[in-house]
Design a protein around this motif. Structure first.
Motif, PDB file in Angstrom:
ATOM      1  N   ASN A 399      37.621  45.569  16.967  1.00  0.00           N
ATOM      2  CA  ASN A 399      37.620  46.820  16.216  1.00  0.00           C
ATOM      3  C   ASN A 399      36.765  46.744  14.961  1.00  0.00           C
ATOM      4  O   ASN A 399      36.361  47.781  14.420  1.00  0.00           O
ATOM      5  N   TYR A 400      36.474  45.529  14.512  1.00  0.00           N
ATOM      6  CA  TYR A 400      35.798  45.367  13.226  1.00  0.00           C
ATOM      7  C   TYR A 400      34.521  44.536  13.288  1.00  0.00           C
ATOM      8  O   TYR A 400      33.698  44.606  12.381  1.00  0.00           O
ATOM      9  N   HIS A 401      34.355  43.736  14.313  1.00  0.00           N
ATOM     10  CA  HIS A 401      33.117  42.974  14.457  1.00  0.00           C
ATOM     11  C   HIS A 401      31.963  43.937  14.747  1.00  0.00           C
ATOM     12  O   HIS A 401      32.026  44.732  15.693  1.00  0.00           O
ATOM     13  N   ASP A 402      30.907  43.880  13.939  1.00  0.00           N
ATOM     14  CA  ASP A 402      29.759  44.773  14.116  1.00  0.00           C
ATOM     15  C   ASP A 402      28.810  44.158  15.137  1.00  0.00           C
ATOM     16  O   ASP A 402      27.945  43.353  14.796  1.00  0.00           O
ATOM     17  N   GLU A 403      28.959  44.555  16.382  1.00  0.00           N
ATOM     18  CA  GLU A 403      28.157  43.970  17.449  1.00  0.00           C
ATOM     19  C   GLU A 403      26.692  44.397  17.387  1.00  0.00           C
ATOM     20  O   GLU A 403      25.837  43.811  18.053  1.00  0.00           O
ATOM     21  N   ALA A 541      44.573  52.823   0.832  1.00  0.00           N
ATOM     22  CA  ALA A 541      45.353  53.748   1.660  1.00  0.00           C
ATOM     23  C   ALA A 541      44.475  54.422   2.707  1.00  0.00           C
ATOM     24  O   ALA A 541      44.909  54.680   3.836  1.00  0.00           O
ATOM     25  N   GLU A 542      43.218  54.679   2.348  1.00  0.00           N
ATOM     26  CA  GLU A 542      42.294  55.292   3.308  1.00  0.00           C
ATOM     27  C   GLU A 542      42.045  54.404   4.509  1.00  0.00           C
ATOM     28  O   GLU A 542      41.725  54.885   5.605  1.00  0.00           O
ATOM     29  N   ALA A 543      42.197  53.086   4.305  1.00  0.00           N
ATOM     30  CA  ALA A 543      41.897  52.130   5.380  1.00  0.00           C
ATOM     31  C   ALA A 543      42.964  52.095   6.467  1.00  0.00           C
ATOM     32  O   ALA A 543      42.791  51.387   7.463  1.00  0.00           O
ATOM     33  N   PHE A 544      44.045  52.868   6.305  1.00  0.00           N
ATOM     34  CA  PHE A 544      44.965  53.026   7.430  1.00  0.00           C
ATOM     35  C   PHE A 544      44.275  53.754   8.576  1.00  0.00           C
ATOM     36  O   PHE A 544      44.716  53.686   9.722  1.00  0.00           O
ATOM     37  N   TYR A 548      37.590  54.483   9.307  1.00  0.00           N
ATOM     38  CA  TYR A 548      37.185  54.245   7.918  1.00  0.00           C
ATOM     39  C   TYR A 548      37.130  52.751   7.633  1.00  0.00           C
ATOM     40  O   TYR A 548      36.152  52.247   7.057  1.00  0.00           O
ATOM     41  N   ARG A 549      38.180  52.041   8.043  1.00  0.00           N
ATOM     42  CA  ARG A 549      38.226  50.610   7.760  1.00  0.00           C
ATOM     43  C   ARG A 549      37.095  49.871   8.477  1.00  0.00           C
ATOM     44  O   ARG A 549      36.486  48.942   7.928  1.00  0.00           O
ATOM     45  N   SER A 550      36.782  50.290   9.695  1.00  0.00           N
ATOM     46  CA  SER A 550      35.683  49.683  10.435  1.00  0.00           C
ATOM     47  C   SER A 550      34.355  49.888   9.712  1.00  0.00           C
ATOM     48  O   SER A 550      33.538  48.967   9.612  1.00  0.00           O
ATOM     49  N   GLU A 551      34.128  51.077   9.174  1.00  0.00           N
ATOM     50  CA  GLU A 551      32.892  51.345   8.428  1.00  0.00           C
ATOM     51  C   GLU A 551      32.796  50.472   7.186  1.00  0.00           C
ATOM     52  O   GLU A 551      31.725  49.956   6.854  1.00  0.00           O
ATOM     53  N   GLN A 557      30.023  43.205   6.096  1.00  0.00           N
ATOM     54  CA  GLN A 557      29.305  42.213   6.889  1.00  0.00           C
ATOM     55  C   GLN A 557      27.815  42.206   6.526  1.00  0.00           C
ATOM     56  O   GLN A 557      27.201  41.141   6.425  1.00  0.00           O
ATOM     57  N   GLN A 558      27.235  43.391   6.313  1.00  0.00           N
ATOM     58  CA  GLN A 558      25.823  43.467   5.960  1.00  0.00           C
ATOM     59  C   GLN A 558      25.560  42.920   4.565  1.00  0.00           C
ATOM     60  O   GLN A 558      24.561  42.216   4.338  1.00  0.00           O
TER      61      GLN A 558
END
Length: 609
Positions: A399-403, A541-544, A548-551, A557-558
């Motif tokens: 869900n979070y790794h930027d492939e 709280a927005e990261a629920f 949003y959290r993935s972005e 990562q960048q």
């Protein structure tokens, strides 16, 4: 460069070992290497001609049916390591991965998580969350007891928080997750006698209230390893880590009980008949340190029944052994190369950058990252069971790794250009670049022991950096023993400029415990306002909201690629090997195969045919 030619012997050794990796930057050097390599006998194959292993070939569970399991029996389990285990056998104090491997057999968390890495209610306790996501009510099951028969109580979990947060605490667990408990910072500073965010409701129920509601709380941020208060309350907190209750007679509520410890070498466990999930199938488990160079032979001979961490670089040579089975999955981990950029300020409780650090120039760090061919290392040493890393969130967290982020790709021409433009030139024609001030620069590289591949891989990196004109030396001229390596890295040994290590990523993707400003485990000591901002955004709280959290984490990562405090070298699979008589084993998270279910189907190990 003159030094490239004078060092060609070692470059050929690495060329043979890597069988096809070339770290050259011009046709003349390539021709020289090819000419000399005709006289060398190579046992390797080029990565292009090798049959690489696919992770699709493996299951992460071995189960031959409970009806085949015999009653009782003993099983020998390998702690695959070149080093003795440290022996800090308590979740509140442990440090090394080998201690964690031991701990899981006799102690456990109150809550478990599923494949989505979110806590569920299938563990030794259940939990509920308040509407504002700040208060967590944990209720421990009635049949969960310590090995001495005492019930595991709410006060034991409260006590763990009180010990970890205490000013006299000597372990590594106090971090941003613990500090987020309401009232914990004041308690930690000695300004309060208790933690206001912890309330014991009854003997088996506790409420933990956090200052900030974050999505990390339900994916690892809720500390739920109780500490047996009836045992530890009479031990001064500063003495707990070295006490007999941690190192000689540790206690838990897991499926097995500690019967005997040979310090650094082995732990003998007997089954806990009162285990809350049910009596274990095995009567006894013996955990013993086995070197990675000999673990395959120990399995083949039947000396060892089960190696939960089997070296993936040995799989190809042993995949057809008749008495062994293998399981594997993508690991929540990666190897990396880090740059020492500052120091840990214990008084301030934060990492501090040093602008005069040898590796402070981001251009130098970027060039070193571009200079190494990690995919070739993966293919030639790990046969497809490891692969080149790109970002600092591995694919174990899809869900979070930027492939789509390619990271710092192998490109020695780019590495040379970066160094040239940054002013690193060979001004005295000795084959090595001087720094932008014209001063000689020698970079000390620390890497640790670990199987047959550790030394040739370390030497390859050194040679790859030499090919772009950087003078890099192996610290002390040798690999470091595991515990000594981490002691020196953790204590910011001034002789270390660059280090190669590995991180096990937490259940939660939040990178603050590895790269946060206030994390002592942030070994590069890198800090920045942007890093702080993104880490905080990922916990807001927005990261629920998953998108949003993935972005946020894609941006983080960048940023870490641009700043390069560390760079990932290899993502990795994790593999287990077991004698054919062993059943009900699993690897990875959320399998719902538990240690009490492990059993054997024959009295004696199956021997190799």
């Amino acid at each position: 460069m003159k030094k490239v030619k004078s060092s060609r012997y070692w470059y050929l050794v690495i060329l043979v070992l890597l069988a096809g990796i070339t770290a050259c930057s011009n046709d003349e050097t390539k021709a020289d290497v090819e000419e000399e390599s005709n006289d060398e006998e190579s046992d390797g194959e080029s990565s292009e001609s090798k049959d690489l292993v696919s992770m699709d070939d493996f299951s992460n569970i071995k189960n031959s049916g409970s009806e085949n399991i015999i009653d009782g029996g003993s099983m020998n389990v390998a702690l695959t390591s070149d080093s003795a285990f440290e022996g800090t056998l308590n979740w509140s104090f442990y440090f090394g991965t080998h201690d964690a491997q031991i701990l899981q057999w006799f102690d456990e968390a109150l809550l478990e998580w599923g494949e989505d890495y979110v806590y569920n209610n299938n563990g030794a306790a259940t939990y509920e969350v308040s509407d504002d996501n700040r208060t967590y009510t944990i209720e421990i099951r009635d049949d969960v007891n310590w090995h001495d028969g005492e019930p595991v109580k709410a006060e034991d979990l409260a006590y763990a928080y009180e010990v970890i947060g205490h000013p006299d605490y000597t372990g590594m667990r106090y971090g941003e997750d613990i500090a987020n408990v309401e009232g914990m910072p004041e308690y930690h500073k000695g300004e309060a006698d208790s933690v206001s965010g912890i309330e014991i409701i009854d003997e088996k129920t506790i409420e933990v209230t956090f200052t900030e509601a974050t999505p990390s709380i339900v994916t690892g941020g809720l500390w739920n390893y109780p500490l047996a208060k009836h045992i530890f309350e009479d031990i001064p907190i500063e003495d707990m880590e070295s006490s007999g209750a941690v190192r000689e007679n540790p206690i838990g509520f897991g499926p097995f009980k500690v019967e005997n410890i040979v310090p650094g070498e082995s732990v003998t466990l007997e089954k806990n008949e009162d285990y809350w999930r049910g009596e274990p199938n095995l009567d006894e488990v013996v955990l013993q340190v086995v070197g990675p160079n000999v673990v395959a032979e120990a399995l083949r001979s039947g000396e060892i029944d089960y190696a939960p961490e089997f070296p993936t670089d040995q799989y190809t040579d042993n995949k057809d052994v008749s008495n062994l089975d293998y399981i594997a999955t993508t690991d929540r981990a990666y190897t990396y190369i880090g740059f020492k950029l500052g120091e840990w300020d214990a008084a301030a409780g934060e990492n501090v950058m040093n602008p005069d650090a040898k590796m402070a120039d981001v251009n130098l760090r970027k060039a070193m990252a571009h200079a190494v061919d990690n995919q070739a290392v993966a293919d030639n040493f790990y046969d497809g069971l490891r692969w080149a890393g790109t970002t600092l969130i591995p694919p174990s967290h899809p869900n979070y790794h930027d492939e789509n982020n390619e990271g710092l790709q192998y490109d020695q021409e780019m590495a040379n250009d970066i160094l040239d433009e940054a002013g690193y030139m060979d001004v005295n024609d000795d084959g090595f670049r001087e720094d932008p001030d014209g001063e000689e620069i020698t970079i000390q590289f620390a890497s640790m022991e670990g199987g047959d591949t550790a030394e040739p891989i370390a030497k390859y990196y050194i040679q790859a950096w030499e090919q772009v004109g950087l003078n890099v030396e192996l610290l002390d001229g040798r690999l470091q023993e595991f515990n000594a390596f981490y002691d020196r890295v953790e204590n910011d040994d001034e002789d270390i400029d660059v280090f190669q290590a590995a991180w096990g990523v937490g259940i939660d993707v939040d990178p603050s415990s590895l790269y946060g400003r206030t994390s002592p485990s942030n070994y590069s000591r890198y800090t920045s306002e942007k890093n702080d901002e993104l880490i905080n955004d990922g916990l807001s709280a927005e990261a629920f909201d998953l998108d949003y959290r993935s972005e946020v984490y894609n941006e983080w990562q960048q940023v870490m690629i641009e700043e390069v405090p560390v760079f990932p070298t290899l993502y990795r699979s994790v593999m287990s090997a077991a004698n054919k008589r062993v059943t009900n084993i699993s690897i990875g998270d959320g399998t719902e195969v538990y240690l009490n279910e492990i059993g054997i189907t024959k009295e004696e190990p199956v021997l190799e045919e």
